[in-house]
Design an enzyme around this catalytic site. Sequence first.
Site, PDB file in Angstrom:
ATOM      1  N   ARG A 180      -9.382   0.755   8.299  1.00 49.24           N
ATOM      2  CA  ARG A 180      -9.086  -0.625   8.384  1.00 49.24           C
ATOM      3  C   ARG A 180     -10.067  -1.611   9.116  1.00 49.24           C
ATOM      4  O   ARG A 180     -10.024  -2.866   9.439  1.00 49.24           O
ATOM      5  CB  ARG A 180      -7.591  -0.686   9.300  1.00 49.24           C
ATOM      6  CG  ARG A 180      -6.476  -1.235   8.496  1.00 49.24           C
ATOM      7  CD  ARG A 180      -5.223  -0.802   9.194  1.00 49.24           C
ATOM      8  NE  ARG A 180      -3.955  -1.511   8.767  1.00 49.24           N
ATOM      9  CZ  ARG A 180      -2.969  -1.227   8.087  1.00 49.24           C
ATOM     10  NH1 ARG A 180      -2.916   0.033   7.786  1.00 49.24           N
ATOM     11  NH2 ARG A 180      -1.968  -1.632   7.891  1.00 49.24           N
ATOM     12  N   LYS A 205       0.596  -1.121  -0.078  1.00 53.14           N
ATOM     13  CA  LYS A 205       0.086   0.143   0.166  1.00 53.14           C
ATOM     14  C   LYS A 205       0.868   1.302  -0.049  1.00 53.14           C
ATOM     15  O   LYS A 205       0.816   2.175  -0.979  1.00 53.14           O
ATOM     16  CB  LYS A 205      -0.900  -0.088   1.173  1.00 53.14           C
ATOM     17  CG  LYS A 205      -1.802  -1.373   1.429  1.00 53.14           C
ATOM     18  CD  LYS A 205      -2.669  -1.299   2.595  1.00 53.14           C
ATOM     19  CE  LYS A 205      -2.091  -1.559   3.916  1.00 53.14           C
ATOM     20  NZ  LYS A 205      -1.399  -2.770   4.131  1.00 53.14           N
ATOM     21  N   ARG A 264      11.589  -2.427  11.851  1.00 51.22           N
ATOM     22  CA  ARG A 264      10.283  -2.075  12.537  1.00 51.22           C
ATOM     23  C   ARG A 264       9.976  -3.080  13.487  1.00 51.22           C
ATOM     24  O   ARG A 264      10.043  -4.158  13.369  1.00 51.22           O
ATOM     25  CB  ARG A 264       9.158  -1.976  11.354  1.00 51.22           C
ATOM     26  CG  ARG A 264       8.858  -0.362  10.955  1.00 51.22           C
ATOM     27  CD  ARG A 264       8.087  -0.319   9.806  1.00 51.22           C
ATOM     28  NE  ARG A 264       6.636  -1.101  10.050  1.00 51.22           N
ATOM     29  CZ  ARG A 264       5.665  -1.009   9.184  1.00 51.22           C
ATOM     30  NH1 ARG A 264       5.785  -0.170   8.092  1.00 51.22           N
ATOM     31  NH2 ARG A 264       4.550  -1.415   9.479  1.00 51.22           N
ATOM     32  N   ARG A 286      11.987  -6.675   5.055  1.00 54.96           N
ATOM     33  CA  ARG A 286      11.941  -5.291   5.514  1.00 54.96           C
ATOM     34  C   ARG A 286      12.198  -4.938   6.832  1.00 54.96           C
ATOM     35  O   ARG A 286      12.959  -3.859   7.250  1.00 54.96           O
ATOM     36  CB  ARG A 286      10.271  -4.638   5.480  1.00 54.96           C
ATOM     37  CG  ARG A 286      10.250  -3.109   5.911  1.00 54.96           C
ATOM     38  CD  ARG A 286       9.152  -2.557   5.689  1.00 54.96           C
ATOM     39  NE  ARG A 286       7.961  -3.218   6.466  1.00 54.96           N
ATOM     40  CZ  ARG A 286       6.445  -2.771   6.393  1.00 54.96           C
ATOM     41  NH1 ARG A 286       6.234  -1.872   5.547  1.00 54.96           N
ATOM     42  NH2 ARG A 286       5.862  -3.298   7.035  1.00 54.96           N
ATOM     43  N   ARG A 338      -0.813  -9.952  12.681  1.00 55.16           N
ATOM     44  CA  ARG A 338      -1.315  -9.039  11.759  1.00 55.16           C
ATOM     45  C   ARG A 338      -1.916  -9.539  10.503  1.00 55.16           C
ATOM     46  O   ARG A 338      -3.089  -9.007  10.219  1.00 55.16           O
ATOM     47  CB  ARG A 338      -0.164  -7.957  11.253  1.00 55.16           C
ATOM     48  CG  ARG A 338       0.494  -7.187  12.350  1.00 55.16           C
ATOM     49  CD  ARG A 338       1.719  -6.445  12.102  1.00 55.16           C
ATOM     50  NE  ARG A 338       1.850  -5.813  10.767  1.00 55.16           N
ATOM     51  CZ  ARG A 338       2.679  -5.316   9.853  1.00 55.16           C
ATOM     52  NH1 ARG A 338       3.774  -5.473  10.302  1.00 55.16           N
ATOM     53  NH2 ARG A 338       2.658  -4.477   9.021  1.00 55.16           N
TER      54      ARG A 338
HETATM   55  P1  B4P Z   1       4.653  -1.706   2.082  1.00 56.94           P
HETATM   56  O1  B4P Z   1       4.386  -0.895   0.894  1.00 56.94           O
HETATM   57  O2  B4P Z   1       5.578  -0.641   3.152  1.00 56.94           O
HETATM   58  O3  B4P Z   1       3.439  -2.401   2.725  1.00 56.94           O
HETATM   59  P2  B4P Z   1       2.149  -1.986   3.371  1.00 56.94           P
HETATM   60  O4  B4P Z   1       1.128  -2.461   2.792  1.00 56.94           O
HETATM   61  O5  B4P Z   1       2.094  -0.357   3.247  1.00 56.94           O
HETATM   62  O6  B4P Z   1       2.451  -2.171   4.973  1.00 56.94           O
HETATM   63  P3  B4P Z   1       1.736  -2.324   6.324  1.00 56.94           P
HETATM   64  O7  B4P Z   1       0.324  -2.760   6.261  1.00 56.94           O
HETATM   65  O8  B4P Z   1       2.773  -3.201   7.001  1.00 56.94           O
HETATM   66  O9  B4P Z   1       1.981  -0.692   6.908  1.00 56.94           O
HETATM   67  P4  B4P Z   1       1.355   0.323   7.672  1.00 56.94           P
HETATM   68  O10 B4P Z   1       2.185   1.319   7.903  1.00 56.94           O
HETATM   69  O11 B4P Z   1       0.099   0.666   6.950  1.00 56.94           O
HETATM   70  O12 B4P Z   1       5.541  -2.887   1.639  1.00 56.94           O
HETATM   71  C1  B4P Z   1       6.134  -3.813   2.538  1.00 56.94           C
HETATM   72  C2  B4P Z   1       7.569  -4.395   1.961  1.00 56.94           C
HETATM   73  O13 B4P Z   1       7.416  -4.855   0.644  1.00 56.94           O
HETATM   74  C3  B4P Z   1       8.403  -3.158   1.686  1.00 56.94           C
HETATM   75  O14 B4P Z   1       9.690  -3.512   2.097  1.00 56.94           O
HETATM   76  C4  B4P Z   1       8.300  -3.013   0.157  1.00 56.94           C
HETATM   77  O15 B4P Z   1       9.634  -2.532  -0.212  1.00 56.94           O
HETATM   78  C5  B4P Z   1       8.292  -4.446  -0.213  1.00 56.94           C
HETATM   79  N1  B4P Z   1       7.209  -4.412  -1.439  1.00 56.94           N
HETATM   80  C6  B4P Z   1       6.179  -3.724  -1.709  1.00 56.94           C
HETATM   81  N2  B4P Z   1       5.688  -3.966  -2.785  1.00 56.94           N
HETATM   82  C7  B4P Z   1       6.406  -5.075  -3.331  1.00 56.94           C
HETATM   83  C8  B4P Z   1       6.593  -5.927  -4.483  1.00 56.94           C
HETATM   84  N3  B4P Z   1       5.493  -5.758  -5.808  1.00 56.94           N
HETATM   85  N4  B4P Z   1       7.496  -6.724  -4.735  1.00 56.94           N
HETATM   86  C9  B4P Z   1       8.421  -6.793  -3.956  1.00 56.94           C
HETATM   87  N5  B4P Z   1       8.255  -6.063  -2.621  1.00 56.94           N
HETATM   88  C10 B4P Z   1       7.406  -5.210  -2.599  1.00 56.94           C
HETATM   89  O16 B4P Z   1       0.565  -0.313   9.098  1.00 56.94           O
HETATM   90  C11 B4P Z   1       1.423  -0.665  10.002  1.00 56.94           C
HETATM   91  C12 B4P Z   1       0.651  -1.050  11.552  1.00 56.94           C
HETATM   92  O17 B4P Z   1       0.023   0.388  11.631  1.00 56.94           O
HETATM   93  C13 B4P Z   1      -0.604  -1.900  11.414  1.00 56.94           C
HETATM   94  O18 B4P Z   1      -0.176  -3.084  11.419  1.00 56.94           O
HETATM   95  C14 B4P Z   1      -1.472  -1.443  12.547  1.00 56.94           C
HETATM   96  O19 B4P Z   1      -0.998  -1.644  13.663  1.00 56.94           O
HETATM   97  C15 B4P Z   1      -1.171   0.260  12.702  1.00 56.94           C
HETATM   98  N6  B4P Z   1      -2.370   0.821  11.678  1.00 56.94           N
HETATM   99  C16 B4P Z   1      -2.194   1.364  10.431  1.00 56.94           C
HETATM  100  N7  B4P Z   1      -3.329   1.982  10.003  1.00 56.94           N
HETATM  101  C17 B4P Z   1      -4.305   1.660  11.098  1.00 56.94           C
HETATM  102  C18 B4P Z   1      -5.453   2.121  11.090  1.00 56.94           C
HETATM  103  N8  B4P Z   1      -6.219   2.648  10.247  1.00 56.94           N
HETATM  104  N9  B4P Z   1      -6.387   1.542  12.218  1.00 56.94           N
HETATM  105  C19 B4P Z   1      -5.720   0.870  13.169  1.00 56.94           C
HETATM  106  N10 B4P Z   1      -4.357   0.880  13.128  1.00 56.94           N
HETATM  107  C20 B4P Z   1      -3.696   1.038  11.868  1.00 56.94           C
END
Ligand code: B4P
Length: 188
Positions: free
Chosen positions: A88, A13, A133, A127, A144
């Site tokens: 979420r 995302k 992290r 990551r 998660r």
């Molecule tokens: P990201 O792009 O960082 O993944 P994400 O889906 O955004 O991650 P996440 O859900 O963990 O994060 P968030 O901060 O929202 O990619 C992950 C890794 O994969 C990176 O290293 C990237 O380089 C690699 N990658 C990406 N695409 C790729 C591809 N196509 N091929 C290969 N590699 C790839 O959430 C973190 C925490 O915050 C949650 O668990 C929760 O506790 C809290 N939180 C956030 N929003 C919330 C909400 N609305 N309500 C309640 N809690 C919340």
Amino acid sequence: MRIVFIGPPGAGKGTQCKRLVQWLGIPQLSTGEMLREVIGQGTALGRWVSGHMTSGQLAPDHLVMRMMSRRLREPDCQRGCLFDGFPRTIVQAQLLDEFLQRQGQTLDMVLELDAQPEVLVSRLLRRADIENRGDDDWETVQQRLVVYQRQTAPLLDYYRSQNLLVTINADQKPDEVFEVIQAAAGGA
Ligand code: B4P
């Protein structure tokens, strides 16, 4: 334009939103980043939020919505924004709908980034080596994924019933995922 990104942890995302920001010229609103900022402040609130995140749980809905509504009132969000990892839960989605309705605004599209659990786990463990992290170790990632299925996946039906949902195969290289997203967003 207002686009919501939904997907399990590690679906990309944040990765894809960052690219779309350049292309559409609207801000990325990441609740994950907002929460990590709160944690970084080292306050009692930050320690409380950290407890949720490092155990693989979501932060409380009312706190997340308070941060988001404050951010949404800023001038750069008036033309639109990318919701990165928000809502979420169904409660967050309902609160967002109410907020947007009061502002006379609507969502244009909800993009679901879909990928296999084993792909997600390996991305997040990679990551963990780079970013250190607190929520990317194996056990927390498993938790998660469970939380995603229980609390976030029901949003897919919620948005499908509003004809907003587009599902993208996120199990491809970042450039390939981005091309599909551009095609979907260009047609919205
Ligand atoms: P990201 O792009 O960082 O993944 P994400 O889906 O955004 O991650 P996440 O859900 O963990 O994060 P968030 O901060 O929202 O990619 C992950 C890794 O994969 C990176 O290293 C990237 O380089 C690699 N990658 C990406 N695409 C790729 C591809 N196509 N091929 C290969 N590699 C790839 O959430 C973190 C925490 O915050 C949650 O668990 C929760 O506790 C809290 N939180 C956030 N929003 C919330 C909400 N609305 N309500 C309640 N809690 C919340």
